[in-house]
Each structure stands twice: as C-alpha cells, then as structure tokens.
Design an enzyme around this catalytic site. Structure first.
Site, PDB file in Angstrom:
ATOM      1  N   GLU A 150       2.057  15.529  -0.992  1.00  0.00           N
ATOM      2  CA  GLU A 150       3.402  15.953  -0.551  1.00  0.00           C
ATOM      3  C   GLU A 150       4.417  15.421  -1.547  1.00  0.00           C
ATOM      4  O   GLU A 150       5.188  14.505  -1.252  1.00  0.00           O
ATOM      5  CB  GLU A 150       3.703  15.470   0.871  1.00  0.00           C
ATOM      6  CG  GLU A 150       4.955  16.169   1.435  1.00  0.00           C
ATOM      7  CD  GLU A 150       5.433  15.625   2.764  1.00  0.00           C
ATOM      8  OE1 GLU A 150       4.603  15.342   3.649  1.00  0.00           O
ATOM      9  OE2 GLU A 150       6.673  15.484   2.899  1.00  0.00           O
ATOM     10  N   HIS A 169       7.375  16.365  -4.344  1.00  0.00           N
ATOM     11  CA  HIS A 169       8.317  17.469  -4.479  1.00  0.00           C
ATOM     12  C   HIS A 169       9.018  17.540  -5.828  1.00  0.00           C
ATOM     13  O   HIS A 169       9.264  16.527  -6.465  1.00  0.00           O
ATOM     14  CB  HIS A 169       9.376  17.373  -3.385  1.00  0.00           C
ATOM     15  CG  HIS A 169       8.800  17.311  -2.000  1.00  0.00           C
ATOM     16  ND1 HIS A 169       8.005  18.306  -1.483  1.00  0.00           N
ATOM     17  CD2 HIS A 169       8.881  16.368  -1.028  1.00  0.00           C
ATOM     18  CE1 HIS A 169       7.642  17.979  -0.244  1.00  0.00           C
ATOM     19  NE2 HIS A 169       8.150  16.812   0.046  1.00  0.00           N
ATOM     20  N   HIS A 194       5.693  21.729   6.181  1.00  0.00           N
ATOM     21  CA  HIS A 194       6.619  20.661   5.774  1.00  0.00           C
ATOM     22  C   HIS A 194       7.920  20.751   6.571  1.00  0.00           C
ATOM     23  O   HIS A 194       8.376  21.852   6.905  1.00  0.00           O
ATOM     24  CB  HIS A 194       6.906  20.782   4.271  1.00  0.00           C
ATOM     25  CG  HIS A 194       7.732  19.655   3.740  1.00  0.00           C
ATOM     26  ND1 HIS A 194       9.100  19.666   3.769  1.00  0.00           N
ATOM     27  CD2 HIS A 194       7.353  18.469   3.210  1.00  0.00           C
ATOM     28  CE1 HIS A 194       9.541  18.523   3.253  1.00  0.00           C
ATOM     29  NE2 HIS A 194       8.508  17.782   2.914  1.00  0.00           N
ATOM     30  N   ASP A 213       5.342  11.468  -0.724  1.00  0.00           N
ATOM     31  CA  ASP A 213       6.610  12.153  -0.427  1.00  0.00           C
ATOM     32  C   ASP A 213       7.639  11.828  -1.510  1.00  0.00           C
ATOM     33  O   ASP A 213       8.836  11.746  -1.245  1.00  0.00           O
ATOM     34  CB  ASP A 213       7.162  11.808   0.966  1.00  0.00           C
ATOM     35  CG  ASP A 213       7.941  12.967   1.606  1.00  0.00           C
ATOM     36  OD1 ASP A 213       8.175  13.977   0.928  1.00  0.00           O
ATOM     37  OD2 ASP A 213       8.309  12.837   2.790  1.00  0.00           O
TER      38      ASP A 213
HETATM   39  C1  GRE Z   1      11.291  15.759   2.166  1.00  0.00           C
HETATM   40  O1  GRE Z   1      11.388  16.935   1.789  1.00  0.00           O
HETATM   41  O2  GRE Z   1      10.214  15.211   2.266  1.00  0.00           O
HETATM   42  C2  GRE Z   1      12.548  15.014   2.481  1.00  0.00           C
HETATM   43  C3  GRE Z   1      13.760  15.664   2.391  1.00  0.00           C
HETATM   44  C4  GRE Z   1      14.925  14.970   2.669  1.00  0.00           C
HETATM   45  C5  GRE Z   1      14.869  13.643   3.022  1.00  0.00           C
HETATM   46  C6  GRE Z   1      13.653  12.989   3.118  1.00  0.00           C
HETATM   47  C7  GRE Z   1      12.488  13.659   2.841  1.00  0.00           C
HETATM   48  O3  GRE Z   1      13.823  16.966   2.046  1.00  0.00           O
HETATM   49  O4  GRE Z   1      11.308  13.044   2.940  1.00  0.00           O
HETATM   50 ZN    ZN Z   2       8.290  15.925   1.950  1.00  0.00          ZN
END
Ligand code: GRE
Ligand code: ZN
Length: 323
Positions: free
Chosen positions: A8, A10, A164, A285
């Site tokens: 996960e 990004h 997600h 994350d």
């Molecule tokens: C995520 O996409 O995992 C996320 C956000 C915003 C804040 C925290 C977070 O998009 O983990």
């Molecule tokens: Zn995330």
C-alpha cells in the site's frame, strides 16, 4: 528483515496531487508532496534503508474516484497508469503496479484493467472506495448490478484488488460535523471502507467468483475485530442478505489484510487469530506513514520467524506470483 514486500505504497501525478493536501498539516505538505511525486530518490532510499525490496505502487486517494466526469476520469486513470508503468519498466525488481480505474464507467474500467495487466504487467488494481459519477453528489458502490461484467472481467484476469480508503462525502455523513478530526485516517476512512467491503462480501460477488481475492489495509479496517458479532447477528435472521455463506467465510477465503499504517502487535496477533498468518501481509502506507515506523515495529515484533517470513514476504510472493 531485509527483503520485505510492501503493498500500500502511494504516488501521485500532477493531476491528482492536490487531493492529498487536505490530509497534511501545512508545515509537512511540501515534504509529503515531494515524496508522492518522487519514485527514484526518497522512495528507493527509504525502501533500501528499512528493508523493503519490492513495493507495489498505487495512485493517491481519492484521485480518479472523485472525478464525476467519466471521460476525464478515464483520461486521468490512463495518465497515472502510464506514469506508473514507466517506473515499473525502469525498476522491475523494485516496483510493481496497481491500476487506477475509472469505475464511473464499468466497461471502460474493465478495458483499462485489461490493458494494465496484459500490456503494462500490473499486479491488480486499487480502488479508492466509491466513485462519484456525473455529479459530485452521485456515488456508486461496486456491489451495484452494473458492475457484474466488470467483476467477471476482473476475476478472469486472476489478479487481486485492493480496497483503499477515501472519506465519505460530508453531505452524506453529518455525524462528522463539528468533529472533523475524526474524518480521514483517524476513523472515517475505516468506517467507509469497512462498510463498502461488507457490501461486497455479502452481495454474492464471491459466490459468483470464488477465486477473486481482495486486500484490505490497516489490518482490515476493523472488520476482523467485529466479524464474530456480524455473523452472530445474521445467524439469527439473514434479513434478505443474498450471499450463500456467512460473511466471515468470505473474510477467511477471499480477503487478505495488510499492516499498513497500523503498527501494533496486539492488533496483529488478534488478526492472526481471526484469519491466520497466511492472509496477512506487510505494508507501510508510504509516504503517509514512515518505512522506519513500520519496519522498526515489524522486524522485531513477537511472532515466530516463520510467520515473519510469511507476512513480510512469502504471502505476497504467492498471491501475486512473484519470482
Ligand atoms: C492514504 O491514502 O493512505 C492516506 C491518505 C491521507 C491520509 C493518510 C493516509 O490519502 O494514510
Ligand atoms: Zn493508503
């Protein structure tokens, strides 16, 4: 542990980076923005420093899901997927890809998924919860009947999907009015994502496609902790629920959990007791969370070394068919 796989993680492109700004305090936004737009510097440095060999990358949230104009949603998804594909081509041993999909049009989403898996070599797709379609106040959840063909196509490709979080629309969730600190990752993400997942699990989707596998972050957005009660109540009366089995049966045969953003041993142990160590996988994350925090916790938490190897690497290798 030196060769972890994380799922996960990004990135953002110019067209979607703005969506993440509301989640950053002003003093950290410049850093978060730079981390989201970067692939080859901070991202690889952090993976190297904290023992992540391979990251499957996904677009930030809500991005494509929050573009009501279907044609625009299709364009942005394809742009993001092309950017990601280029990085996967440059670093095939370090990066994999989850497709972003324009769920506003199920046929277009199926076509884009097929392109991403067959031509770009992606490992599945990640959706940021419901999609807004046509206008900002019209939302669709993916148990709706118009997604039957999409799910058929997705199941046929044999790749998992990641559900997600995104925030609910303020207009539909007045319970957060005046308590906005509970929105986002504090609490609202988990509520929104867990309900969407319970809709999918109880819809009959996994009776029609028993091989289809999904992934939830944050140790399952609260579902494992409450699944006994969910099934206990429904055992007294199914109230029209269309699926063939109990919801927990699908949790234990069609769902995988990750450690993303939830670095806590009692939660890990409870999840292992509920779904078993074969259905839990390491994730960070990044860049919303730090590789350092995830790895310092996971590398030493008190589980067996067999389980650490499975959760840190081997379960993901198996699920995605990685070398
Ligand atoms: C995520 O996409 O995992 C996320 C956000 C915003 C804040 C925290 C977070 O998009 O983990
Ligand atoms: Zn995330």
């Amino acid at each position: 542990m030196k060769n972890k796989i994380a799922l996960e993680e990004h990135f953002a492109i110019d067209l979607t980076i703005g969506d993440s700004q509301v989640y950053a305090r002003p003093e950290v936004w410049a850093g978060l923005k730079s981390n989201l737009l970067d692939f080859e510097q901070q991202r690889l440095d952090q993976m190297n420093a904290w023992g992540t060999e391979f990251s499957i990358l996904s677009l930030n949230s809500p991005a494509v899901q929050a573009i009501p104009d279907t044609r625009r949603a299709i364009e942005v998804a394809m742009r993001a997927n092309d950017v990601l594909a280029e990085q996967v081509r440059r670093h095939p041993a370090r990066f994999g890809g989850f497709a972003a999909l324009p769920m506003q049009n199920p046929d277009a989403a199926a076509r884009e998924l097929e392109r991403c898996v067959k031509e770009l070599g992606f490992h599945g797709f990640l959706v940021n919860g419901f999609s807004q379609v046509g206008n900002a106040d019209t939302v669709v959840y993916y148990d709706a009947p118009q997604f039957a063909g999409f799910w058929q196509a997705a199941a046929a490709l044999g790749k998992p999907f990641y559900m997600h979080p995104r925030d609910p629309l303020a207009s539909r969730e007045p319970i957060y009015d005046g308590a906005h600190w509970l929105t986002g990752p504090t609490w609202a993400f988990a509520m929104e994502t867990s309900i969407h997942t319970l809709r999918l699990l109880s819809s009959g989707l996994f009776d029609r496609h028993p091989e289809l596998q999904m992934i939830l972050g944050h140790f399952g957005e609260g579902i494992p902790f409450n699944i006994w009660r969910v099934d206990h109540i429904l055992r007294k009366g199914r109230r029209g629920m269309p699926c063939e089995k109990e919801i927990g049966d699908y949790l234990r045969s069609n769902v995988h959990l990750t450690t993303s953003g939830n670095f806590r041993t009692p939660t890990l142990l409870s999840s292992m007791l509920e779904v078993g160590s074969d259905r839990i996988m390491y994730s960070v994350d990044y860049p919303f969370e730090k590789h350092e925090d995830a790895a310092r916790w996971f590398d030493r938490c008190e589980i067996s070394e067999n389980d650490r190897q499975k959760i840190g690497r081997d379960n993901a290798r198996k699920l995605f068919g990685l070398a």
